[in-house]
Design an enzyme around this catalytic site. Sequence first.
Site, short mmCIF file in Angstrom:
data_model
loop_
_atom_site.label_atom_id
_atom_site.label_comp_id
_atom_site.label_asym_id
_atom_site.label_seq_id
_atom_site.Cartn_x
_atom_site.Cartn_y
_atom_site.Cartn_z
N LYS A 31 1.52 1.24 4.76
CA LYS A 31 0.94 0.05 4.15
C LYS A 31 1.57 -0.15 2.77
O LYS A 31 1.31 0.63 1.85
CB LYS A 31 -0.57 0.20 4.01
CG LYS A 31 -1.30 0.53 5.31
CD LYS A 31 -2.67 1.11 5.03
CE LYS A 31 -3.47 1.37 6.28
NZ LYS A 31 -2.90 2.42 7.13
N LYS A 84 -7.55 7.31 1.21
CA LYS A 84 -6.81 8.53 1.51
C LYS A 84 -6.12 9.01 0.23
O LYS A 84 -5.19 8.38 -0.26
CB LYS A 84 -5.75 8.29 2.59
CG LYS A 84 -6.28 7.69 3.90
CD LYS A 84 -6.01 6.22 3.96
CE LYS A 84 -6.21 5.58 5.30
NZ LYS A 84 -7.21 6.01 6.19
N HIS A 121 1.62 3.54 10.57
CA HIS A 121 0.39 3.43 9.79
C HIS A 121 0.67 3.09 8.32
O HIS A 121 -0.24 3.02 7.50
CB HIS A 121 -0.38 4.76 9.89
CG HIS A 121 -1.83 4.68 9.59
ND1 HIS A 121 -2.46 5.54 8.72
CD2 HIS A 121 -2.80 3.83 10.02
CE1 HIS A 121 -3.74 5.25 8.64
NE2 HIS A 121 -3.98 4.21 9.42
N HIS A 145 -12.62 4.76 3.65
CA HIS A 145 -11.31 4.59 4.25
C HIS A 145 -10.18 5.06 3.33
O HIS A 145 -9.03 5.11 3.73
CB HIS A 145 -11.09 3.11 4.63
CG HIS A 145 -9.94 2.90 5.55
ND1 HIS A 145 -8.68 2.50 5.09
CD2 HIS A 145 -9.82 3.01 6.89
CE1 HIS A 145 -7.87 2.38 6.12
NE2 HIS A 145 -8.52 2.68 7.22
N ASP A 164 -5.26 20.80 -8.51
CA ASP A 164 -5.29 21.38 -9.86
C ASP A 164 -5.35 20.31 -10.96
O ASP A 164 -4.88 20.54 -12.08
CB ASP A 164 -4.07 22.29 -10.08
CG ASP A 164 -4.12 23.53 -9.21
OD1 ASP A 164 -5.22 23.93 -8.79
OD2 ASP A 164 -3.04 24.10 -8.92
N ASP A 193 9.93 -8.56 -5.23
CA ASP A 193 11.20 -8.60 -5.97
C ASP A 193 11.72 -7.21 -6.35
O ASP A 193 12.39 -7.05 -7.38
CB ASP A 193 11.05 -9.46 -7.24
CG ASP A 193 11.03 -10.94 -6.92
OD1 ASP A 193 11.48 -11.32 -5.82
OD2 ASP A 193 10.54 -11.73 -7.76
#
Length: 509
Positions: free
Chosen positions: A169, A408, A167, A406, A413, A174
């Site tokens: 991404k 995440k 999953h 979508h 704190d 470079d």
Amino acid sequence: MPLIFRLYLILVASLLAACSTVDFDQPKAASYANLDTSDTRLGRNLAPLREARHPESGFSPLSLGIDALSARLLLIGLAEKSLDVQYYLVGNDPIGAVFFEALLKAADRGVRVRLLIDDIGTRTIEHQLAPLDSHPNLQLRLFNPFANRNARGLDAWDLHRLSRRMHNKTLIADQELLILGGRNIATEYFAANPAYNFGDVDAVAMGTVARDASTMFDRYWNDRYSIPFEHLTDPEKNALSLETLRLELKERSQELAGSAYGSLVGDRALAMTDIHADEYFWSPYQLIYDNPQKALSQEAPPEEKLSYSLGKVAGDAKEEIFVLSPYFVPRKAGVDWLSAIADRGVQIDILTNGLAANDHIVVHGGYAPARKPLLRKGARFFELRGDIVMEGTKASEASEAKSKLHGKAFVVDRRHLFIGSFNWDPRSANLNTEMGVLIDSEAFAGAFAEGMYEALDENAYEVFLEDGALRWRAQREGTTEVLRKEPEVSWWTRFLANLSRLLPIRGQL
């Protein structure tokens, strides 16, 4: 030949195909990131800064879909030596075409492109993969691939393996700049889908974190489950040539190029060309990711599991946890763990999809039972509305599309900020490999949390208890409305969501 004998041969052939397997031990060439970038534009501009700010790295958020696409295209365009690209999904749509076209142009100018894609979503782009892989400067590998390329249903016998996915991404240019976060490569992640679009979160990062991400990429690229595409298919049987693919990609990408959306993407990429380090949040960080062996269902040391690192930070919270997760399925053990944190006086706030915004009804069925026990402990739930207009959709003529969450991320704190691919659900914790960055910055974490809280009134329902029953509070044009049922959906959708609670699949959600 008698009909019964023909049917027998067909049956035998089908059974043999169904038992096809992937040869994970077939020899393949190992390759690694080239960390000598001193002769590249990015290296000359950013290496001195990386060395001066070590061990800190710089981070800049990408909240808007148009900015997120512009930044990806910019990084691909700036690369001179290498591009390491790792994604869960690439769509067969105009955004996927623009993305593949940009990678091919980079390969044309001599950039080494290593492209690693999880195989779960490649069926619609299968015809594009062989011509991509035929480019001498582009190497393609698929993670945990299906054995039967044209009839994937025949691999159902191997469901235990195939249910475990990569999953992750990320895109690294470079070894100096990278983008990581929650977005895959398809129209709905960049405010360009006429049916629905996702609100998401990425970050552009520079500094030593780019080198750490390169180490992670090498580990996945050379893993046993990352299979060169040439090992999975016969190039001689591919009907599509590289030149034909270029024409197909150009035709699809033109759907955006001549639009207001395409002009806006180009303008934003141009505005981002001059990279100013003082516009980034510089701070200590930890790049965290799962050991690829997690995909083999093999036990890895706790410190090599992303959920271990996240749980440690969240468990040490003193005042506040803000969770942004489209799929929030804590199950009983997770509810008990969060309840114990709340009992210490920590305020827990959760922004997730409401039923109208959730693209998986069964996930909502897994999430819904957690609301009442956590609300009783003082946690607050906010559920994204499906009727909001996402920024950027007017330019793509998709302002009537449904909106879904979508992104995440979570904040602890107002000091620790996580951005990555991890959902708060059993699939991310136990089945899929995930990655992200944990940033130790009061400035960045505080600004991120403040932005989230400011957006709640206009974009989400607040879920609360009234005499033991769930209610949804909505702010609409300065007035407060209290709803007694799951908002924006029919009785039938509510019925299906409730029915899905009975399914014994929460461990797969």
